[in-house]
Design a protein around this motif. Structure first.
Motif, PDB file in Angstrom:
ATOM      1  N   THR A 255      38.451  47.093  40.312  1.00  0.00           N
ATOM      2  CA  THR A 255      38.614  46.669  40.426  1.00  0.00           C
ATOM      3  C   THR A 255      38.153  45.315  41.892  1.00  0.00           C
ATOM      4  OG1 THR A 255      41.032  47.337  41.057  1.00  0.00           O
ATOM      5  CG2 THR A 255      40.677  47.109  38.643  1.00  0.00           C
ATOM      6  N   ALA A 256      38.040  45.590  42.379  1.00  0.00           N
ATOM      7  CA  ALA A 256      38.032  45.487  44.184  1.00  0.00           C
ATOM      8  C   ALA A 256      36.646  44.591  43.334  1.00  0.00           C
ATOM      9  CB  ALA A 256      37.687  45.690  45.416  1.00  0.00           C
ATOM     10  N   THR A 257      35.458  44.940  42.975  1.00  0.00           N
ATOM     11  CA  THR A 257      34.460  44.280  43.092  1.00  0.00           C
ATOM     12  C   THR A 257      34.568  43.527  41.762  1.00  0.00           C
ATOM     13  OG1 THR A 257      33.344  46.646  43.419  1.00  0.00           O
ATOM     14  CG2 THR A 257      31.733  44.880  41.834  1.00  0.00           C
ATOM     15  N   ALA A 258      35.461  43.708  41.270  1.00  0.00           N
ATOM     16  CA  ALA A 258      35.516  42.859  40.054  1.00  0.00           C
ATOM     17  C   ALA A 258      36.150  41.554  40.476  1.00  0.00           C
ATOM     18  CB  ALA A 258      36.670  43.292  38.431  1.00  0.00           C
ATOM     19  N   GLY A 259      36.539  41.742  41.552  1.00  0.00           N
ATOM     20  CA  GLY A 259      37.714  40.077  41.730  1.00  0.00           C
ATOM     21  C   GLY A 259      36.678  39.731  43.021  1.00  0.00           C
ATOM     22  N   LYS A 260      35.760  40.580  44.065  1.00  0.00           N
ATOM     23  CA  LYS A 260      34.434  39.492  44.350  1.00  0.00           C
ATOM     24  C   LYS A 260      34.106  38.468  43.317  1.00  0.00           C
ATOM     25  CE  LYS A 260      34.362  43.026  47.489  1.00  0.00           C
ATOM     26  NZ  LYS A 260      34.175  43.902  48.216  1.00  0.00           N
ATOM     27  N   ILE A 261      33.839  39.138  42.147  1.00  0.00           N
ATOM     28  CA  ILE A 261      33.060  37.912  41.022  1.00  0.00           C
ATOM     29  C   ILE A 261      33.481  36.867  40.574  1.00  0.00           C
ATOM     30  CG2 ILE A 261      31.847  38.427  39.049  1.00  0.00           C
ATOM     31  CD1 ILE A 261      31.063  41.257  39.169  1.00  0.00           C
ATOM     32  N   GLN A 262      32.568  35.550  41.175  1.00  0.00           N
ATOM     33  CA  GLN A 262      32.890  34.556  40.508  1.00  0.00           C
ATOM     34  C   GLN A 262      32.403  34.089  40.016  1.00  0.00           C
ATOM     35  OE1 GLN A 262      35.867  33.114  43.398  1.00  0.00           O
ATOM     36  NE2 GLN A 262      35.610  35.387  44.324  1.00  0.00           N
ATOM     37  N   THR A 263      31.316  34.547  39.669  1.00  0.00           N
ATOM     38  CA  THR A 263      30.704  33.880  38.049  1.00  0.00           C
ATOM     39  C   THR A 263      31.302  34.132  36.479  1.00  0.00           C
ATOM     40  OG1 THR A 263      28.840  34.668  38.036  1.00  0.00           O
ATOM     41  CG2 THR A 263      28.601  33.176  39.372  1.00  0.00           C
ATOM     42  N   LEU A 264      32.000  35.083  37.079  1.00  0.00           N
ATOM     43  CA  LEU A 264      32.316  35.441  35.354  1.00  0.00           C
ATOM     44  C   LEU A 264      33.872  35.872  35.650  1.00  0.00           C
ATOM     45  CD1 LEU A 264      30.059  38.589  34.518  1.00  0.00           C
ATOM     46  CD2 LEU A 264      29.763  36.115  34.009  1.00  0.00           C
TER      47      LEU A 264
ATOM     48  N   ARG B  36      26.037  46.043  41.837  1.00  0.00           N
ATOM     49  CA  ARG B  36      25.304  46.957  42.467  1.00  0.00           C
ATOM     50  C   ARG B  36      25.860  46.787  43.023  1.00  0.00           C
ATOM     51  NH1 ARG B  36      20.087  44.249  39.045  1.00  0.00           N
ATOM     52  NH2 ARG B  36      20.624  45.048  36.648  1.00  0.00           N
ATOM     53  N   GLN B  37      26.240  46.195  44.022  1.00  0.00           N
ATOM     54  CA  GLN B  37      26.437  46.829  45.319  1.00  0.00           C
ATOM     55  C   GLN B  37      27.573  47.673  46.089  1.00  0.00           C
ATOM     56  OE1 GLN B  37      27.140  43.120  47.813  1.00  0.00           O
ATOM     57  NE2 GLN B  37      24.445  42.629  47.156  1.00  0.00           N
ATOM     58  N   ALA B  38      28.384  48.342  44.870  1.00  0.00           N
ATOM     59  CA  ALA B  38      29.133  48.893  44.713  1.00  0.00           C
ATOM     60  C   ALA B  38      29.661  49.985  43.919  1.00  0.00           C
ATOM     61  CB  ALA B  38      30.409  47.932  44.349  1.00  0.00           C
ATOM     62  N   ALA B  39      28.607  50.290  43.043  1.00  0.00           N
ATOM     63  CA  ALA B  39      27.619  50.983  41.877  1.00  0.00           C
ATOM     64  C   ALA B  39      27.780  52.083  42.260  1.00  0.00           C
ATOM     65  CB  ALA B  39      26.653  50.354  40.702  1.00  0.00           C
ATOM     66  N   ALA B  40      28.650  53.405  41.843  1.00  0.00           N
ATOM     67  CA  ALA B  40      28.456  54.816  41.829  1.00  0.00           C
ATOM     68  C   ALA B  40      28.661  55.534  41.219  1.00  0.00           C
ATOM     69  CB  ALA B  40      29.318  55.708  42.915  1.00  0.00           C
ATOM     70  N   PRO B  41      27.545  56.205  40.317  1.00  0.00           N
ATOM     71  CA  PRO B  41      27.590  57.234  38.949  1.00  0.00           C
ATOM     72  C   PRO B  41      29.012  57.714  38.685  1.00  0.00           C
ATOM     73  CG  PRO B  41      25.196  56.756  41.051  1.00  0.00           C
ATOM     74  CD  PRO B  41      26.232  56.736  40.949  1.00  0.00           C
TER      75      PRO B  41
ATOM     76  N   ASP C 153      42.245  41.714  45.985  1.00  0.00           N
ATOM     77  CA  ASP C 153      41.759  40.618  45.814  1.00  0.00           C
ATOM     78  C   ASP C 153      41.457  40.758  44.148  1.00  0.00           C
ATOM     79  OD1 ASP C 153      41.509  39.232  47.819  1.00  0.00           O
ATOM     80  OD2 ASP C 153      39.865  40.877  49.031  1.00  0.00           O
ATOM     81  N   ALA C 154      41.842  41.457  43.636  1.00  0.00           N
ATOM     82  CA  ALA C 154      41.905  41.924  41.731  1.00  0.00           C
ATOM     83  C   ALA C 154      41.446  40.739  40.862  1.00  0.00           C
ATOM     84  CB  ALA C 154      41.365  43.415  41.465  1.00  0.00           C
ATOM     85  N   PRO C 155      41.377  40.346  40.118  1.00  0.00           N
ATOM     86  CA  PRO C 155      41.488  39.482  39.006  1.00  0.00           C
ATOM     87  C   PRO C 155      42.430  39.605  38.429  1.00  0.00           C
ATOM     88  CG  PRO C 155      39.704  40.813  38.101  1.00  0.00           C
ATOM     89  CD  PRO C 155      39.356  41.170  39.457  1.00  0.00           C
ATOM     90  N   VAL C 156      43.066  41.571  37.762  1.00  0.00           N
ATOM     91  CA  VAL C 156      44.366  41.898  37.389  1.00  0.00           C
ATOM     92  C   VAL C 156      44.847  43.884  38.554  1.00  0.00           C
ATOM     93  CG1 VAL C 156      43.062  43.041  35.659  1.00  0.00           C
ATOM     94  CG2 VAL C 156      45.313  42.448  35.066  1.00  0.00           C
ATOM     95  N   SER C 157      45.872  43.470  38.286  1.00  0.00           N
ATOM     96  CA  SER C 157      46.404  44.827  38.373  1.00  0.00           C
ATOM     97  C   SER C 157      46.942  45.631  37.379  1.00  0.00           C
ATOM     98  CB  SER C 157      47.673  44.134  39.609  1.00  0.00           C
ATOM     99  OG  SER C 157      47.530  43.703  40.357  1.00  0.00           O
ATOM    100  N   VAL C 158      46.363  47.311  38.266  1.00  0.00           N
ATOM    101  CA  VAL C 158      46.186  47.464  36.547  1.00  0.00           C
ATOM    102  C   VAL C 158      47.072  49.442  37.009  1.00  0.00           C
ATOM    103  CG1 VAL C 158      43.531  46.375  35.719  1.00  0.00           C
ATOM    104  CG2 VAL C 158      44.009  48.578  37.590  1.00  0.00           C
ATOM    105  N   GLU C 159      47.034  49.793  35.457  1.00  0.00           N
ATOM    106  CA  GLU C 159      47.770  51.425  35.599  1.00  0.00           C
ATOM    107  C   GLU C 159      47.663  51.379  34.820  1.00  0.00           C
ATOM    108  OE1 GLU C 159      51.919  53.584  37.657  1.00  0.00           O
ATOM    109  OE2 GLU C 159      51.819  51.965  36.967  1.00  0.00           O
ATOM    110  N   ALA C 160      46.729  52.335  34.981  1.00  0.00           N
ATOM    111  CA  ALA C 160      46.948  53.815  33.430  1.00  0.00           C
ATOM    112  C   ALA C 160      48.351  54.672  33.175  1.00  0.00           C
ATOM    113  CB  ALA C 160      46.015  54.740  33.333  1.00  0.00           C
TER     114      ALA C 160
END
Length: 236
Positions: A129-138, A82-87, A213-220
């Motif tokens: 991806t940066a936010t996902a990389g910071k989450i440690q509980t999931l 939620r700290q990084a969320a943006a509509p 820091d992302a858990p996976v690198s992505v490119e669309a």
């Protein structure tokens, strides 16, 4: 009473006979010189919507304890996200939650297992991806790409315009081929679909440092949006 009944019956008979005699005068519309056609228009576009699902599982002898552990893991992840969320750029929502009994060989419950999920979705790939990389509980569960509503509407409009022009061109060609000078549209239907080609584990070189820091690198990848116009025309 008998006289009245006979008059009514006679009137009904006359009315039925009149309707029967009038039927041959009905002019039926005979459909002639009608052609069934279809045409498609396709537009390829870069996928602009990233969805990352993160989850965790817990196992234990007590259902309440397992549920509490799942809730704590999810609440911690939610607070960080939620700290990084943006509509529109990164929307945060909870996903599936399950808690089920575990059975032993005797068929009796000997424990509980459960899982919970958090989904990060939006158009800002680096933020997600940066936010996902910071989450440690999931941990990472799934990565997917799609088209945003705005992108889809824009591309569908382009593909539809292309399909309509092709339909009109085919109608004119068919009418001319059969010796007619023109045509009128009788009925039409429009349908659309898109087919994507995601590449969730590829990464652009220029994005490496920002996503370290992302858990996976992505490119669309890309999606091809196709609109099909089908219907019938009256050649004349």
């Amino acid at each position: 009473m008998l006289r009245t009944t006979k008059i009514i019956a006679a009137c009904a008979l006359f009315t039925w006979a009149g309707a029967t005699l009038a039927q041959p005068n009905v002019v039926r519309d005979v459909v002639q010189n009608v052609a069934q056609l279809s045409a498609s228009g396709s537009v390829e576009v870069q996928q602009d919507l990233l969805s990352i699902a993160m989850s965790t599982t817990r196992d234990g002898a007590d259902a309440s304890a397992v549920q509490t552990q799942l809730k704590q893991a999810l609440d911690t992840a939610l607070a960080q996200a939620r700290q990084a969320a943006a509509p529109g750029q990164m929307d945060v929502r909870t996903g599936a939650f399950s808690l089920q009994p575990r059975y032993g060989k005797d068929g009796k419950i000997n424990g509980w297992q459960g899982s919970t999920e958090l989904v990060l979705e939006g158009r800002d790939f680096l933020r997600i991806t940066a936010t996902a990389g910071k989450i440690q509980t999931l941990t990472l569960a799934n990565v997917g790409f799609a088209l945003s509503r705005e992108q889809r509407a824009k591309v569908e409009g382009e593909a539809q315009a292309l399909a309509i022009e092709r339909f009109k061109g085919r109608a004119a060609d068919v009418a001319k081929a059969f010796g007619f000078g023109s045509y009128t549209l009788r009925e039409v239907s429009i349908g659309s679909n898109d087919q994507g080609s995601p590449r969730p584990y590829a990464m652009a070189i220029q994005a490496r440092s920002a996503m370290s820091d992302a858990p996976v690198s992505v490119e669309a990848g890309k999606s091809t949006v196709t609109v099909t116009v089908s219907g019938s025309v009256q050649m004349k």
